[in-house]
Design a protein around this motif. Structure first.
Motif, mmCIF file in Angstrom:
data_model
loop_
_atom_site.group_PDB
_atom_site.id
_atom_site.type_symbol
_atom_site.label_atom_id
_atom_site.label_comp_id
_atom_site.label_asym_id
_atom_site.label_seq_id
_atom_site.Cartn_x
_atom_site.Cartn_y
_atom_site.Cartn_z
ATOM 1 N N SER A 1 0.825 -1.212 0.000
ATOM 2 C CA SER A 1 0.000 0.000 0.000
ATOM 3 C C SER A 1 0.862 1.265 0.000
ATOM 4 N N GLU A 2 2.011 1.212 0.661
ATOM 5 C CA GLU A 2 2.909 2.374 0.695
ATOM 6 C C GLU A 2 3.529 2.616 -0.674
ATOM 7 N N ALA B 1 0.860 4.258 -2.794
ATOM 8 C CA ALA B 1 0.645 5.655 -2.404
ATOM 9 C C ALA B 1 1.777 6.537 -2.916
ATOM 10 N N LYS C 1 2.158 9.882 -5.682
ATOM 11 C CA LYS C 1 2.855 11.139 -5.397
ATOM 12 C C LYS C 1 3.944 11.395 -6.438
#
Length: 262
Positions: free
Chosen positions: A12-13, A16, A20
């Motif tokens: 999930s990181e 994300a 960005k």
């Protein structure tokens, strides 16, 4: 450097941070992405997947690496290298002017073309072997192909972004993937599912999956494929680069643990 790249990341990181990264350098990589999408369109129009790839004859399969296929592969390697180098510099907050970006793309792109050609030949040979030998041999060939597939997705970007030759970057990719094959395969598989899935859904909505079939061109699907490729290819490579950074962090931890055991 993007925040949070000082420790290993979970799935999930990575997702994300890929968002960005995409937003941060959209204006820098979009030109490369559009050129890549244009090259992909040319490839679909003039170099469709040859029927020989379904053949059991290795000579026919290798013979189908035509001039157009090789030319689009070569230009695609250079364009992809330019985009990936830009993404890599953005991840590490390094300045990169247009001239250096183009120069690096030309230099590293040639090496990536050689890697892509090697990967294509290996894949074709393994496909030929899979069609000729019994089930056990086919399973073994499939495992080898899958393992090499993951190595390639670390090997090519490492060649694009590191001052390393083909051999050194291959050794680097092998060491990075060691112990992290399944997570890396899962991320690559997810990226492929997203890109192919969106392309299929949009193409079907526009009247057909194949952009070129039976000599007829589905203009709507072709344009949709162009837009999807231009918008999603940078995101896909961003995810791969972030996973490579993740693998480096895991390798650092693994090396530290091995040193402690010694």
């Amino acid at each position: 450097m993007l925040s949070g790249l000082d420790k290993p990341m979970i799935f999930s990181e990575i997702m994300a941070k890929s968002g960005k990264l995409y937003a941060k350098c959209f204006k820098y990589f979009i030109v490369w992405a559009v050129l890549i999408a244009a090259m992909n369109m040319v490839d679909k129009l003039y170099a469709p997947i040859p029927a020989g790839l379904a053949s059991n004859h290795l000579g026919i399969m290798l013979g189908n690496l035509s001039f157009v296929v090789l030319a689009t592969m070569f230009l695609g390697s250079i364009l992809t290298s330019g985009m990936v180098v830009q993404l890599y510099h953005t991840i590490h907050d390094k300045e990169l002017n247009v001239k250096d970006n183009i120069t690096t793309a030309l230099h590293r792109g040639v090496l990536v073309f050689v890697i892509s050609l090697l990967a294509a030949v290996i894949a074709i040979v393994l496909m030929s072997v899979m069609s000729l030998i019994p089930v056990v041999g086919q399973s073994l060939s499939f495992v080898i192909m899958a393992y090499f597939f993951v190595l390639f997705f670390a090997w090519a970007p490492l060649t694009m972004t590191q001052e390393a030759n083909i051999g050194k970057s291959f050794i680097m990719s092998f060491k990075l993937v060691r112990g992290q094959w399944w997570p890396t395969f899962g991320i690559i598989f997810m990226v492929a599912i997203v890109m192919v899935g969106i392309d299929i859904l949009v193409s079907l909505a526009l009247g057909g999956f194949n952009t070129v079939a039976g000599g007829q061109i589905n203009g709507g699907a072709l344009i949709a494929n162009f837009i999807i490729t231009a918008l999603l290819t940078p995101w896909a490579y961003g995810v791969v680069l972030l996973q490579i950074e993740n693998l480096k962090l895991w390798q650092t931890r693994r090396d530290a643990l091995e040193d402690a055991i010694k």
